[in-house]
Design a protein around this motif. Sequence first.
Motif, mmCIF file in Angstrom:
data_model
loop_
_atom_site.group_PDB
_atom_site.id
_atom_site.type_symbol
_atom_site.label_atom_id
_atom_site.label_comp_id
_atom_site.label_asym_id
_atom_site.label_seq_id
_atom_site.Cartn_x
_atom_site.Cartn_y
_atom_site.Cartn_z
ATOM 1 N N TYR A 126 0.770 -1.179 0.066
ATOM 2 C CA TYR A 126 -0.057 -0.043 0.164
ATOM 3 C C TYR A 126 0.792 1.114 0.181
ATOM 4 C CZ TYR A 126 0.804 -0.767 5.050
ATOM 5 O OH TYR A 126 1.221 -1.006 6.186
ATOM 6 N N TYR A 127 2.209 1.310 -0.100
ATOM 7 C CA TYR A 127 3.151 2.238 -0.141
ATOM 8 C C TYR A 127 2.940 3.212 -1.213
ATOM 9 C CZ TYR A 127 7.321 5.335 0.655
ATOM 10 O OH TYR A 127 7.957 6.185 0.890
ATOM 11 N N SER A 128 2.566 2.479 -2.437
ATOM 12 C CA SER A 128 2.443 3.321 -3.582
ATOM 13 C C SER A 128 1.223 4.038 -3.585
ATOM 14 C CB SER A 128 2.045 2.392 -5.163
ATOM 15 O OG SER A 128 0.863 1.340 -4.719
ATOM 16 N N LEU A 129 0.037 3.699 -2.964
ATOM 17 C CA LEU A 129 -1.171 4.218 -2.590
ATOM 18 C C LEU A 129 -0.649 5.792 -1.579
ATOM 19 C CD1 LEU A 129 -3.946 1.897 -1.890
ATOM 20 C CD2 LEU A 129 -3.833 3.372 -3.913
ATOM 21 N N LEU A 130 0.063 5.473 -0.831
ATOM 22 C CA LEU A 130 0.400 6.509 0.204
ATOM 23 C C LEU A 130 1.167 7.757 -0.623
ATOM 24 C CD1 LEU A 130 1.610 4.604 3.699
ATOM 25 C CD2 LEU A 130 -0.720 5.808 2.955
ATOM 26 N N VAL A 131 2.146 7.064 -1.578
ATOM 27 C CA VAL A 131 2.680 8.313 -2.457
ATOM 28 C C VAL A 131 1.934 8.983 -3.185
ATOM 29 C CG1 VAL A 131 4.487 8.425 -4.243
ATOM 30 C CG2 VAL A 131 4.763 6.862 -2.217
ATOM 31 N N LEU A 132 0.567 8.334 -3.873
ATOM 32 C CA LEU A 132 -0.291 9.009 -4.401
ATOM 33 C C LEU A 132 -1.019 10.201 -3.812
ATOM 34 C CD1 LEU A 132 -1.621 6.211 -6.735
ATOM 35 C CD2 LEU A 132 -0.090 8.207 -7.446
ATOM 36 N N LEU A 144 3.683 5.728 6.349
ATOM 37 C CA LEU A 144 4.004 4.261 6.123
ATOM 38 C C LEU A 144 4.676 3.663 7.648
ATOM 39 C CD1 LEU A 144 4.199 1.746 4.168
ATOM 40 C CD2 LEU A 144 6.450 2.551 3.928
ATOM 41 N N LEU A 145 5.491 4.320 8.278
ATOM 42 C CA LEU A 145 6.436 3.886 9.476
ATOM 43 C C LEU A 145 4.895 3.792 10.539
ATOM 44 C CD1 LEU A 145 9.611 5.786 9.263
ATOM 45 C CD2 LEU A 145 9.066 3.398 8.938
ATOM 46 N N PHE A 146 4.130 5.076 10.435
ATOM 47 C CA PHE A 146 3.199 4.889 11.389
ATOM 48 C C PHE A 146 2.373 3.655 11.369
ATOM 49 C CE2 PHE A 146 -1.587 6.119 11.988
ATOM 50 C CZ PHE A 146 -1.305 6.288 13.468
ATOM 51 N N LEU A 147 1.879 3.220 10.192
ATOM 52 C CA LEU A 147 0.715 2.401 9.930
ATOM 53 C C LEU A 147 1.725 0.893 10.402
ATOM 54 C CD1 LEU A 147 -0.798 3.284 6.485
ATOM 55 C CD2 LEU A 147 -1.873 3.083 8.996
ATOM 56 N N SER A 148 2.802 0.777 10.261
ATOM 57 C CA SER A 148 3.583 -0.517 10.627
ATOM 58 C C SER A 148 3.642 -0.650 12.105
ATOM 59 C CB SER A 148 5.029 -0.452 9.877
ATOM 60 O OG SER A 148 5.675 0.620 10.521
ATOM 61 N N GLY A 149 3.880 0.508 12.846
ATOM 62 C CA GLY A 149 3.684 0.473 14.203
ATOM 63 C C GLY A 149 2.620 0.475 14.974
ATOM 64 N N PHE A 150 1.429 0.886 14.345
ATOM 65 C CA PHE A 150 0.130 1.369 15.069
ATOM 66 C C PHE A 150 -0.532 -0.239 15.416
ATOM 67 C CE2 PHE A 150 -4.449 1.613 15.091
ATOM 68 C CZ PHE A 150 -4.408 2.767 15.912
ATOM 69 N N ALA A 151 -0.397 -1.019 14.454
ATOM 70 C CA ALA A 151 -0.980 -2.113 14.723
ATOM 71 C C ALA A 151 -0.723 -3.008 15.885
ATOM 72 C CB ALA A 151 -1.072 -3.036 13.467
#
Length: 269
Positions: A126-132, A144-151
């Motif tokens: 989903y990183y490409s979506l975040l870049v868009l 991206l780092l936030f989402l990886s650590g949040f869960a």
Amino acid sequence: MSTQPIRNLRSRRSGGHSLYFAVSGLTVLAIFGLWWIASYFEWVNPLFLPSPTEVWSAFMDIVQNGYKGSTLIGHIEASMRRILIAMVLVFVTAVPLGIICGRSRIVRAIFDPIIEFYRPLPPLAYYSLLVLWFGIEDMSKIILLFLSGFAPMFIAVVYSVRRIPPDRINGARSLGAKGFRLYAFVVFPSCLPDLLTGFRTAVGVTYATLVAAEMVAAISGIGWMSLDASKYLRSDIIYAVIIIMGIIAILIDSGIRLFIRRLSPWIEH
């Protein structure tokens, strides 16, 4: 009261720690010895396994001259800044939301499907979506780092809150604790050890996502250094950067473990 049992316990722990560090040190020396032997006799193509001497030379060159227009400290600072911002956001969002979800099945039912859906997804999916959505600057990388650590942080908090004994909550309520005071002085302290352990896990997951976060349109960061060096087959730089990343990860994790021991010395970490 005799203090001899306490002294004996401390002595055993000290001896156990000394043995642990001795074995760890011997393991590291054995790995470097095997690496040196394999590179010296060229058991592996030097392109894929440079010698420790070549890696050290690459490291010293980066320390003295930097890499691609920025110093080594500058690259480390760029990566640590992204991780720090992401983890601050993780803590201030996952902790209160996890506490609320741990206490309310309805609220937990709202957020569980979302988190359980994206949690197992690889970050690059989903990183490409975040870049868009957020552009190629630091914003997409931090998210991206936030989402990886949040869960992992959220799950640890929810689990910890749900295992608080009901008698503790009822006892606090019988003494007049309610609302914010109940959460601030009973629920939060009760789940603090598990919360910090979850934070340690979240930092590890976020740090592992660093290279993916710095893959797109980055010109700084230790993750980007490794990726950029791979384009030119500079395996000596790649090994040097990996070792740097590993040392930084050990220092961060050791700091968190020390902090956890200070807050909950009765728990082994």
